[in-house]
Design a protein around this motif. Structure first.
Motif, PDB file in Angstrom:
ATOM      1  N   ALA A   9     -13.737  -6.324   6.231  1.00  0.00           N
ATOM      2  CA  ALA A   9     -13.277  -7.256   5.720  1.00  0.00           C
ATOM      3  C   ALA A   9     -12.976  -8.160   7.103  1.00  0.00           C
ATOM      4  CB  ALA A   9     -12.058  -7.735   5.050  1.00  0.00           C
ATOM      5  N   GLU A  28     -19.859  -8.345  -2.879  1.00  0.00           N
ATOM      6  CA  GLU A  28     -17.885  -8.113  -3.437  1.00  0.00           C
ATOM      7  C   GLU A  28     -18.420  -7.966  -5.180  1.00  0.00           C
ATOM      8  OE1 GLU A  28     -15.403  -7.481  -2.216  1.00  0.00           O
ATOM      9  OE2 GLU A  28     -16.208  -8.285  -0.638  1.00  0.00           O
ATOM     10  N   THR A  57      -5.336 -10.670   3.311  1.00  0.00           N
ATOM     11  CA  THR A  57      -5.889 -11.332   3.120  1.00  0.00           C
ATOM     12  C   THR A  57      -5.351 -13.028   3.509  1.00  0.00           C
ATOM     13  OG1 THR A  57      -4.152 -11.163   1.641  1.00  0.00           O
ATOM     14  CG2 THR A  57      -6.334 -10.363   0.511  1.00  0.00           C
TER      15      THR A  57
END
Length: 448
Positions: free
Chosen positions: A412, A21, A286
Protein backbone atom coordinates in the motif's frame (compact mmCIF):
# COMPACT_ATOMS: atom_id res chain seq x y z
CA UNK A 1 2.68 19.06 -23.22
CA UNK A 2 4.77 17.55 -20.42
CA UNK A 3 1.96 18.18 -17.93
CA UNK A 4 -0.49 16.39 -20.21
CA UNK A 5 1.86 13.42 -20.57
CA UNK A 6 2.45 13.31 -16.82
CA UNK A 7 -1.29 13.46 -16.08
CA UNK A 8 -1.94 10.75 -18.66
CA UNK A 9 0.74 8.50 -17.17
CA UNK A 10 -0.59 9.01 -13.66
CA UNK A 11 -4.16 8.32 -14.80
CA UNK A 12 -3.02 5.12 -16.50
CA UNK A 13 -1.19 3.98 -13.35
CA UNK A 14 -4.25 4.70 -11.21
CA UNK A 15 -6.47 2.76 -13.62
CA UNK A 16 -4.09 -0.21 -13.55
CA UNK A 17 -4.02 -0.14 -9.73
CA UNK A 18 -7.83 -0.07 -9.73
CA UNK A 19 -7.97 -3.15 -11.99
CA UNK A 20 -5.45 -4.98 -9.79
CA UNK A 21 -7.46 -4.23 -6.63
CA UNK A 22 -10.70 -5.37 -8.31
CA UNK A 23 -9.01 -8.52 -9.59
CA UNK A 24 -7.73 -9.44 -6.11
CA UNK A 25 -11.07 -8.65 -4.44
CA UNK A 26 -12.84 -10.97 -6.89
CA UNK A 27 -10.65 -13.92 -5.93
CA UNK A 28 -7.92 -13.65 -8.61
CA UNK A 29 -9.96 -15.64 -11.20
CA UNK A 30 -7.37 -15.64 -14.01
CA UNK A 31 -6.52 -19.34 -13.71
CA UNK A 32 -10.19 -20.41 -13.64
CA UNK A 33 -10.96 -18.32 -16.71
CA UNK A 34 -7.97 -19.76 -18.57
CA UNK A 35 -9.13 -23.33 -17.81
CA UNK A 36 -12.61 -22.38 -18.97
CA UNK A 37 -11.34 -21.03 -22.31
CA UNK A 38 -9.28 -24.14 -23.04
CA UNK A 39 -12.09 -26.55 -22.11
CA UNK A 40 -14.68 -24.52 -24.04
CA UNK A 41 -12.78 -24.33 -27.28
CA UNK A 42 -11.54 -27.90 -27.00
CA UNK A 43 -15.14 -29.14 -26.78
CA UNK A 44 -16.18 -26.85 -29.61
CA UNK A 45 -13.53 -28.30 -31.88
CA UNK A 46 -14.67 -31.82 -31.02
CA UNK A 47 -18.35 -31.01 -31.64
CA UNK A 48 -17.70 -29.22 -34.92
CA UNK A 49 -15.52 -32.06 -36.20
CA UNK A 50 -18.06 -34.69 -35.11
CA UNK A 51 -20.95 -33.06 -36.99
CA UNK A 52 -19.11 -31.52 -39.95
CA UNK A 53 -16.23 -34.04 -40.34
CA UNK A 54 -13.81 -31.21 -41.05
CA UNK A 55 -12.42 -28.08 -39.44
CA UNK A 56 -12.40 -24.75 -41.21
CA UNK A 57 -8.98 -23.07 -41.30
CA UNK A 58 -10.43 -19.74 -40.17
CA UNK A 59 -12.19 -21.41 -37.24
CA UNK A 60 -8.95 -23.12 -36.29
CA UNK A 61 -7.17 -19.76 -36.22
CA UNK A 62 -9.89 -18.32 -34.00
CA UNK A 63 -9.76 -21.28 -31.64
CA UNK A 64 -5.98 -21.18 -31.53
CA UNK A 65 -5.99 -17.47 -30.66
CA UNK A 66 -8.33 -17.98 -27.73
CA UNK A 67 -6.34 -20.97 -26.50
CA UNK A 68 -3.23 -18.78 -26.69
CA UNK A 69 -4.96 -16.21 -24.51
CA UNK A 70 -5.84 -18.99 -22.06
CA UNK A 71 -2.22 -20.11 -21.98
CA UNK A 72 -1.07 -16.60 -21.15
CA UNK A 73 -3.59 -16.46 -18.31
CA UNK A 74 -2.49 -19.82 -16.91
CA UNK A 75 1.24 -19.16 -16.99
CA UNK A 76 1.34 -15.88 -15.12
CA UNK A 77 4.34 -16.97 -12.94
CA UNK A 78 6.43 -17.20 -16.12
CA UNK A 79 5.61 -13.67 -17.24
CA UNK A 80 8.58 -11.24 -17.28
CA UNK A 81 8.75 -9.16 -14.13
CA UNK A 82 8.12 -5.95 -16.10
CA UNK A 83 4.77 -7.33 -17.33
CA UNK A 84 3.53 -8.76 -14.02
CA UNK A 85 1.77 -5.49 -12.97
CA UNK A 86 -0.38 -5.65 -16.14
CA UNK A 87 -1.81 -9.13 -15.59
CA UNK A 88 -5.13 -7.80 -14.27
CA UNK A 89 -5.45 -5.52 -17.30
CA UNK A 90 -4.82 -8.46 -19.63
CA UNK A 91 -7.36 -10.61 -17.76
CA UNK A 92 -10.14 -8.03 -18.06
CA UNK A 93 -9.28 -7.46 -21.73
CA UNK A 94 -9.78 -11.21 -22.32
CA UNK A 95 -13.04 -11.21 -20.36
CA UNK A 96 -14.30 -8.17 -22.27
CA UNK A 97 -13.45 -9.73 -25.62
CA UNK A 98 -14.79 -13.24 -24.97
CA UNK A 99 -17.93 -12.41 -23.00
CA UNK A 100 -19.86 -9.14 -23.67
CA UNK A 101 -18.27 -8.12 -26.99
CA UNK A 102 -18.62 -11.54 -28.63
CA UNK A 103 -22.16 -11.92 -27.32
CA UNK A 104 -23.33 -8.53 -28.63
CA UNK A 105 -21.70 -9.09 -32.03
CA UNK A 106 -23.36 -12.46 -32.40
CA UNK A 107 -26.73 -11.02 -31.35
CA UNK A 108 -26.54 -8.49 -34.18
CA UNK A 109 -25.64 -11.15 -36.75
CA UNK A 110 -28.12 -13.94 -35.90
CA UNK A 111 -31.93 -13.84 -35.53
CA UNK A 112 -32.37 -16.32 -32.63
CA UNK A 113 -33.11 -13.81 -29.86
CA UNK A 114 -34.22 -16.39 -27.27
CA UNK A 115 -30.83 -18.08 -27.25
CA UNK A 116 -29.07 -14.69 -27.28
CA UNK A 117 -30.97 -13.46 -24.25
CA UNK A 118 -30.15 -16.60 -22.23
CA UNK A 119 -26.47 -16.16 -23.14
CA UNK A 120 -26.64 -12.47 -22.21
CA UNK A 121 -28.06 -13.29 -18.77
CA UNK A 122 -25.17 -15.66 -18.14
CA UNK A 123 -22.67 -13.06 -19.40
CA UNK A 124 -24.10 -10.50 -16.99
CA UNK A 125 -23.99 -12.93 -14.08
CA UNK A 126 -20.35 -13.90 -14.66
CA UNK A 127 -19.26 -10.28 -15.17
CA UNK A 128 -20.83 -9.35 -11.86
CA UNK A 129 -18.76 -12.07 -10.18
CA UNK A 130 -15.42 -10.93 -11.64
CA UNK A 131 -15.94 -7.14 -11.60
CA UNK A 132 -17.36 -4.40 -9.43
CA UNK A 133 -20.36 -2.28 -10.50
CA UNK A 134 -18.30 0.48 -12.09
CA UNK A 135 -16.23 -1.88 -14.22
CA UNK A 136 -19.30 -3.96 -15.10
CA UNK A 137 -21.23 -0.96 -16.45
CA UNK A 138 -18.17 0.33 -18.34
CA UNK A 139 -17.51 -3.05 -19.99
CA UNK A 140 -21.14 -3.60 -21.01
CA UNK A 141 -21.50 -0.11 -22.50
CA UNK A 142 -18.13 -0.34 -24.27
CA UNK A 143 -18.99 -3.79 -25.68
CA UNK A 144 -22.34 -2.55 -26.96
CA UNK A 145 -20.74 0.50 -28.57
CA UNK A 146 -18.01 -1.57 -30.25
CA UNK A 147 -20.53 -4.11 -31.48
CA UNK A 148 -22.72 -1.41 -33.03
CA UNK A 149 -19.72 0.16 -34.76
CA UNK A 150 -18.18 -3.09 -35.98
CA UNK A 151 -21.17 -5.36 -36.61
CA UNK A 152 -20.74 -5.19 -40.41
CA UNK A 153 -17.03 -6.04 -40.35
CA UNK A 154 -16.34 -9.76 -40.50
CA UNK A 155 -12.63 -9.27 -39.76
CA UNK A 156 -13.28 -8.57 -36.07
CA UNK A 157 -15.17 -11.79 -35.35
CA UNK A 158 -12.13 -13.45 -33.77
CA UNK A 159 -14.12 -15.15 -30.98
CA UNK A 160 -17.38 -15.65 -32.85
CA UNK A 161 -16.95 -19.39 -32.70
CA UNK A 162 -17.66 -19.12 -28.96
CA UNK A 163 -21.32 -18.52 -29.82
CA UNK A 164 -21.58 -20.87 -32.79
CA UNK A 165 -21.46 -24.09 -30.78
CA UNK A 166 -24.60 -26.07 -30.21
CA UNK A 167 -26.99 -24.81 -27.54
CA UNK A 168 -26.61 -27.89 -25.34
CA UNK A 169 -22.85 -27.66 -25.07
CA UNK A 170 -22.96 -23.89 -24.80
CA UNK A 171 -25.40 -23.95 -21.89
CA UNK A 172 -23.51 -26.74 -20.18
CA UNK A 173 -20.21 -24.90 -20.37
CA UNK A 174 -21.74 -21.68 -19.15
CA UNK A 175 -23.19 -23.52 -16.16
CA UNK A 176 -19.86 -25.16 -15.38
CA UNK A 177 -18.08 -21.83 -15.49
CA UNK A 178 -20.82 -20.19 -13.42
CA UNK A 179 -20.55 -22.95 -10.86
CA UNK A 180 -16.79 -22.46 -10.60
CA UNK A 181 -17.19 -18.77 -9.85
CA UNK A 182 -20.14 -19.34 -7.54
CA UNK A 183 -17.96 -21.70 -5.54
CA UNK A 184 -15.25 -19.03 -5.40
CA UNK A 185 -17.89 -16.54 -4.28
CA UNK A 186 -18.89 -18.76 -1.33
CA UNK A 187 -15.25 -19.28 -0.42
CA UNK A 188 -14.69 -15.53 -0.45
CA UNK A 189 -17.64 -15.08 1.92
CA UNK A 190 -16.15 -17.57 4.34
CA UNK A 191 -12.77 -15.87 4.01
CA UNK A 192 -14.33 -12.46 4.63
CA UNK A 193 -15.89 -13.76 7.84
CA UNK A 194 -12.54 -15.04 9.04
CA UNK A 195 -10.85 -11.76 8.11
CA UNK A 196 -13.55 -9.81 9.94
CA UNK A 197 -12.73 -11.74 13.12
CA UNK A 198 -9.04 -11.04 12.59
CA UNK A 199 -9.76 -7.36 12.01
CA UNK A 200 -11.59 -7.13 15.33
CA UNK A 201 -8.57 -8.67 17.02
CA UNK A 202 -6.25 -6.20 15.24
CA UNK A 203 -8.39 -3.23 16.28
CA UNK A 204 -8.30 -4.48 19.85
CA UNK A 205 -4.53 -4.71 19.53
CA UNK A 206 -4.47 -1.10 18.35
CA UNK A 207 -6.40 0.01 21.43
CA UNK A 208 -4.02 -1.92 23.69
CA UNK A 209 -1.03 -0.39 21.88
CA UNK A 210 -2.40 3.10 22.52
CA UNK A 211 -2.93 2.29 26.19
CA UNK A 212 0.63 0.97 26.57
CA UNK A 213 2.06 4.34 25.61
CA UNK A 214 1.16 5.87 28.98
CA UNK A 215 3.04 3.43 31.28
CA UNK A 216 5.97 3.29 28.86
CA UNK A 217 6.18 7.08 28.83
CA UNK A 218 6.13 7.10 32.65
CA UNK A 219 8.91 4.49 32.81
CA UNK A 220 10.98 6.47 30.32
CA UNK A 221 10.47 9.69 32.29
CA UNK A 222 11.53 8.06 35.59
CA UNK A 223 14.59 6.53 33.94
CA UNK A 224 15.63 9.91 32.56
CA UNK A 225 15.32 11.39 36.06
CA UNK A 226 17.28 8.53 37.58
CA UNK A 227 19.95 8.86 34.89
CA UNK A 228 20.45 12.52 35.89
CA UNK A 229 20.70 11.68 39.60
CA UNK A 230 22.82 8.55 39.26
CA UNK A 231 26.23 10.29 38.89
CA UNK A 232 25.68 12.16 42.17
CA UNK A 233 24.49 8.97 43.90
CA UNK A 234 27.61 7.13 42.77
CA UNK A 235 29.79 10.04 43.79
CA UNK A 236 28.20 9.98 47.28
CA UNK A 237 28.84 6.25 47.49
CA UNK A 238 32.50 6.77 46.62
CA UNK A 239 32.87 9.41 49.33
CA UNK A 240 31.15 7.14 51.86
CA UNK A 241 33.38 4.23 50.89
CA UNK A 242 36.46 6.41 51.26
CA UNK A 243 35.35 7.43 54.75
CA UNK A 244 34.38 3.97 56.01
CA UNK A 245 34.85 1.24 53.39
CA UNK A 246 33.93 -1.55 55.80
CA UNK A 247 30.29 -0.44 55.93
CA UNK A 248 29.83 0.34 52.23
CA UNK A 249 30.94 -2.17 49.62
CA UNK A 250 29.74 -2.85 46.04
CA UNK A 251 31.61 -4.99 43.59
CA UNK A 252 32.88 -3.45 40.34
CA UNK A 253 30.43 -5.57 38.31
CA UNK A 254 27.55 -4.28 40.43
CA UNK A 255 28.58 -0.68 39.84
CA UNK A 256 28.85 -1.31 36.11
CA UNK A 257 25.40 -2.94 36.10
CA UNK A 258 23.93 0.02 37.98
CA UNK A 259 25.42 2.47 35.50
CA UNK A 260 24.19 0.42 32.56
CA UNK A 261 20.66 -0.23 33.88
CA UNK A 262 19.10 3.13 33.10
CA UNK A 263 20.55 3.13 29.59
CA UNK A 264 19.32 -0.40 28.90
CA UNK A 265 15.83 0.30 30.24
CA UNK A 266 15.54 3.40 28.05
CA UNK A 267 16.74 1.44 25.01
CA UNK A 268 14.14 -1.26 25.64
CA UNK A 269 11.46 1.41 26.11
CA UNK A 270 12.40 3.04 22.80
CA UNK A 271 12.27 -0.37 21.11
CA UNK A 272 8.77 -0.92 22.54
CA UNK A 273 7.69 2.51 21.22
CA UNK A 274 8.99 1.55 17.76
CA UNK A 275 6.97 -1.67 17.77
CA UNK A 276 3.83 0.19 18.88
CA UNK A 277 4.33 2.88 16.22
CA UNK A 278 4.78 0.23 13.53
CA UNK A 279 1.57 -1.55 14.59
CA UNK A 280 -0.47 1.65 14.71
CA UNK A 281 0.76 2.86 11.30
CA UNK A 282 -0.23 -0.48 9.75
CA UNK A 283 -3.64 -0.56 11.40
CA UNK A 284 -4.41 3.04 10.41
CA UNK A 285 -2.75 2.91 6.99
CA UNK A 286 -5.79 4.32 5.15
CA UNK A 287 -5.44 7.58 7.06
CA UNK A 288 -1.65 7.69 6.87
CA UNK A 289 -1.05 7.40 3.12
CA UNK A 290 -1.56 11.05 2.18
CA UNK A 291 0.44 11.65 -0.99
CA UNK A 292 -0.14 15.42 -0.70
CA UNK A 293 2.18 15.43 2.33
CA UNK A 294 5.03 13.53 0.65
CA UNK A 295 8.40 15.24 0.34
CA UNK A 296 11.71 14.55 -1.38
CA UNK A 297 13.61 11.96 0.69
CA UNK A 298 17.16 10.62 0.50
CA UNK A 299 17.12 6.81 0.51
CA UNK A 300 20.54 6.48 2.17
CA UNK A 301 19.29 8.58 5.08
CA UNK A 302 16.10 6.52 5.35
CA UNK A 303 17.96 3.19 5.45
CA UNK A 304 20.40 4.45 8.06
CA UNK A 305 17.50 5.75 10.19
CA UNK A 306 15.73 2.39 9.93
CA UNK A 307 18.85 0.45 10.98
CA UNK A 308 19.46 2.85 13.88
CA UNK A 309 15.88 2.57 15.17
CA UNK A 310 15.17 -1.11 14.56
CA UNK A 311 14.94 -3.11 17.82
CA UNK A 312 17.55 -5.76 17.00
CA UNK A 313 17.69 -8.71 19.39
CA UNK A 314 20.88 -10.52 20.45
CA UNK A 315 23.07 -11.16 17.37
CA UNK A 316 20.53 -10.01 14.76
CA UNK A 317 22.33 -6.78 13.88
CA UNK A 318 25.48 -8.69 12.91
CA UNK A 319 23.45 -10.55 10.27
CA UNK A 320 22.32 -7.35 8.51
CA UNK A 321 24.69 -5.80 5.94
CA UNK A 322 24.00 -2.37 4.48
CA UNK A 323 26.06 -1.51 1.42
CA UNK A 324 26.33 2.17 2.30
CA UNK A 325 28.80 2.83 -0.49
CA UNK A 326 26.11 2.43 -3.17
CA UNK A 327 24.95 5.66 -4.77
CA UNK A 328 21.83 7.05 -3.12
CA UNK A 329 18.67 8.29 -4.85
CA UNK A 330 15.76 10.55 -4.00
CA UNK A 331 12.07 9.69 -3.95
CA UNK A 332 8.80 11.44 -3.11
CA UNK A 333 7.46 9.90 0.07
CA UNK A 334 7.47 9.90 3.85
CA UNK A 335 10.50 8.97 5.92
CA UNK A 336 8.56 7.34 8.75
CA UNK A 337 6.39 5.24 6.42
CA UNK A 338 9.44 4.05 4.48
CA UNK A 339 11.25 3.22 7.72
CA UNK A 340 8.29 1.06 8.76
CA UNK A 341 8.35 -0.66 5.37
CA UNK A 342 11.99 -1.57 6.01
CA UNK A 343 11.07 -2.68 9.54
CA UNK A 344 8.58 -5.15 8.09
CA UNK A 345 11.04 -6.58 5.58
CA UNK A 346 13.81 -6.82 8.19
CA UNK A 347 11.53 -8.44 10.76
CA UNK A 348 10.27 -11.06 8.29
CA UNK A 349 13.79 -11.87 7.08
CA UNK A 350 15.28 -12.11 10.58
CA UNK A 351 12.41 -14.24 11.88
CA UNK A 352 12.82 -16.75 9.06
CA UNK A 353 16.59 -16.76 9.45
CA UNK A 354 16.20 -17.43 13.18
CA UNK A 355 13.82 -20.28 12.40
CA UNK A 356 16.43 -22.15 10.33
CA UNK A 357 19.44 -20.89 12.28
CA UNK A 358 21.37 -19.53 9.30
CA UNK A 359 21.35 -16.72 6.79
CA UNK A 360 22.27 -13.08 6.22
CA UNK A 361 20.37 -9.95 5.14
CA UNK A 362 21.83 -7.58 2.55
CA UNK A 363 20.41 -4.15 1.73
CA UNK A 364 21.58 -2.21 -1.33
CA UNK A 365 20.41 0.26 -3.97
CA UNK A 366 20.18 -0.06 -7.74
CA UNK A 367 19.25 2.08 -10.71
CA UNK A 368 17.29 0.62 -13.62
CA UNK A 369 16.18 2.26 -16.84
CA UNK A 370 12.75 3.10 -15.45
CA UNK A 371 13.11 3.30 -11.66
CA UNK A 372 15.30 3.57 -8.59
CA UNK A 373 15.35 0.31 -6.63
CA UNK A 374 15.84 -0.58 -2.97
CA UNK A 375 16.73 -4.27 -2.59
CA UNK A 376 16.40 -6.32 0.62
CA UNK A 377 17.79 -9.80 0.09
CA UNK A 378 18.16 -12.60 2.62
CA UNK A 379 19.74 -16.03 2.36
CA UNK A 380 17.20 -17.65 4.67
CA UNK A 381 14.82 -20.53 3.93
CA UNK A 382 13.01 -18.83 1.05
CA UNK A 383 9.26 -18.88 0.37
CA UNK A 384 7.32 -21.92 -0.85
CA UNK A 385 5.89 -21.45 -4.38
CA UNK A 386 2.31 -21.99 -3.16
CA UNK A 387 2.71 -19.05 -0.73
CA UNK A 388 4.69 -16.70 -2.96
CA UNK A 389 1.73 -15.46 -5.00
CA UNK A 390 -0.31 -14.68 -1.85
CA UNK A 391 2.20 -12.88 0.36
CA UNK A 392 0.89 -9.38 -0.43
CA UNK A 393 -2.76 -10.27 0.19
CA UNK A 394 -4.49 -8.47 3.03
CA UNK A 395 -4.40 -10.50 6.28
CA UNK A 396 -2.53 -13.37 4.63
CA UNK A 397 0.29 -14.80 6.70
CA UNK A 398 2.26 -18.02 6.25
CA UNK A 399 2.90 -17.95 9.99
CA UNK A 400 0.21 -19.16 12.36
CA UNK A 401 0.99 -16.25 14.70
CA UNK A 402 1.00 -13.61 11.96
CA UNK A 403 -1.96 -11.38 11.12
CA UNK A 404 -0.93 -10.59 7.54
CA UNK A 405 -0.66 -6.80 7.82
CA UNK A 406 3.05 -6.35 7.09
CA UNK A 407 3.59 -7.00 3.39
CA UNK A 408 0.14 -5.71 2.46
CA UNK A 409 1.07 -2.48 4.25
CA UNK A 410 4.37 -2.35 2.30
CA UNK A 411 2.47 -2.75 -0.95
CA UNK A 412 0.00 0.00 0.00
CA UNK A 413 2.84 2.41 0.82
CA UNK A 414 4.67 1.69 -2.45
CA UNK A 415 1.49 2.20 -4.46
CA UNK A 416 0.90 5.52 -2.72
CA UNK A 417 4.43 6.45 -3.89
CA UNK A 418 3.38 5.49 -7.47
CA UNK A 419 5.90 2.68 -7.25
CA UNK A 420 5.64 -1.04 -6.60
CA UNK A 421 7.14 -3.90 -4.63
CA UNK A 422 7.99 -7.35 -5.97
CA UNK A 423 9.32 -10.56 -4.48
CA UNK A 424 11.50 -13.27 -5.97
CA UNK A 425 12.35 -16.35 -3.98
CA UNK A 426 13.95 -19.74 -4.38
CA UNK A 427 12.62 -22.12 -1.75
CA UNK A 428 15.41 -23.26 0.53
CA UNK A 429 17.86 -20.69 -0.81
CA UNK A 430 16.96 -16.99 -0.70
CA UNK A 431 14.28 -14.29 -0.84
CA UNK A 432 14.63 -10.89 -2.49
CA UNK A 433 12.25 -7.96 -2.17
CA UNK A 434 12.67 -5.14 -4.68
CA UNK A 435 11.06 -1.74 -4.08
CA UNK A 436 10.72 0.34 -7.26
CA UNK A 437 10.56 4.13 -6.82
CA UNK A 438 9.75 6.58 -9.65
CA UNK A 439 12.54 8.95 -10.60
CA UNK A 440 12.44 12.36 -8.91
CA UNK A 441 13.29 15.43 -10.95
CA UNK A 442 16.36 17.37 -9.85
CA UNK A 443 14.21 20.51 -9.99
CA UNK A 444 12.25 19.31 -6.98
CA UNK A 445 14.37 20.62 -4.11
CA UNK A 446 11.88 20.08 -1.28
CA UNK A 447 13.85 17.50 0.65
CA UNK A 448 13.66 15.78 3.98
Amino acid sequence: MLKVLSATQQGWQNFNYYLEETYQQCGAPGTAFGIYLISTFGLMLGVEYYYQHHLDAQDLARHFTCVLLAGLLLFKPRWPEALQPFYALFFYACVFFVLPLSNFLYMFQQPDMQNHLSNLVLVVFILLLVTDWHLFVAMMLAALAFALLLKNHASISLAMSLCTCYATFNTMLWLIFTGMFFSRYLNRNREQKRLHEQLNAVQSGGFIAHELRTPLSTIKLYMQGLEKCLPEILQGYQHAQASDGSKFHLQASQLALLQRTTRDIQAETNAAFNVIDMLLVKINRTTQLDSEQYVRCDMNTVVQAALARYPFAHTEQARVHWQANTKSFYFMGNVNLTVHVLFNLLRNALQHIAHVGKGEVTIFLEQTKNASVLVVRDTGPGIAPKNLRKIFSHHYSASERGIGLGLNFCQAVMRSYKGRISCQSTFGNHTEFRLFFPFVSEQNTKAK
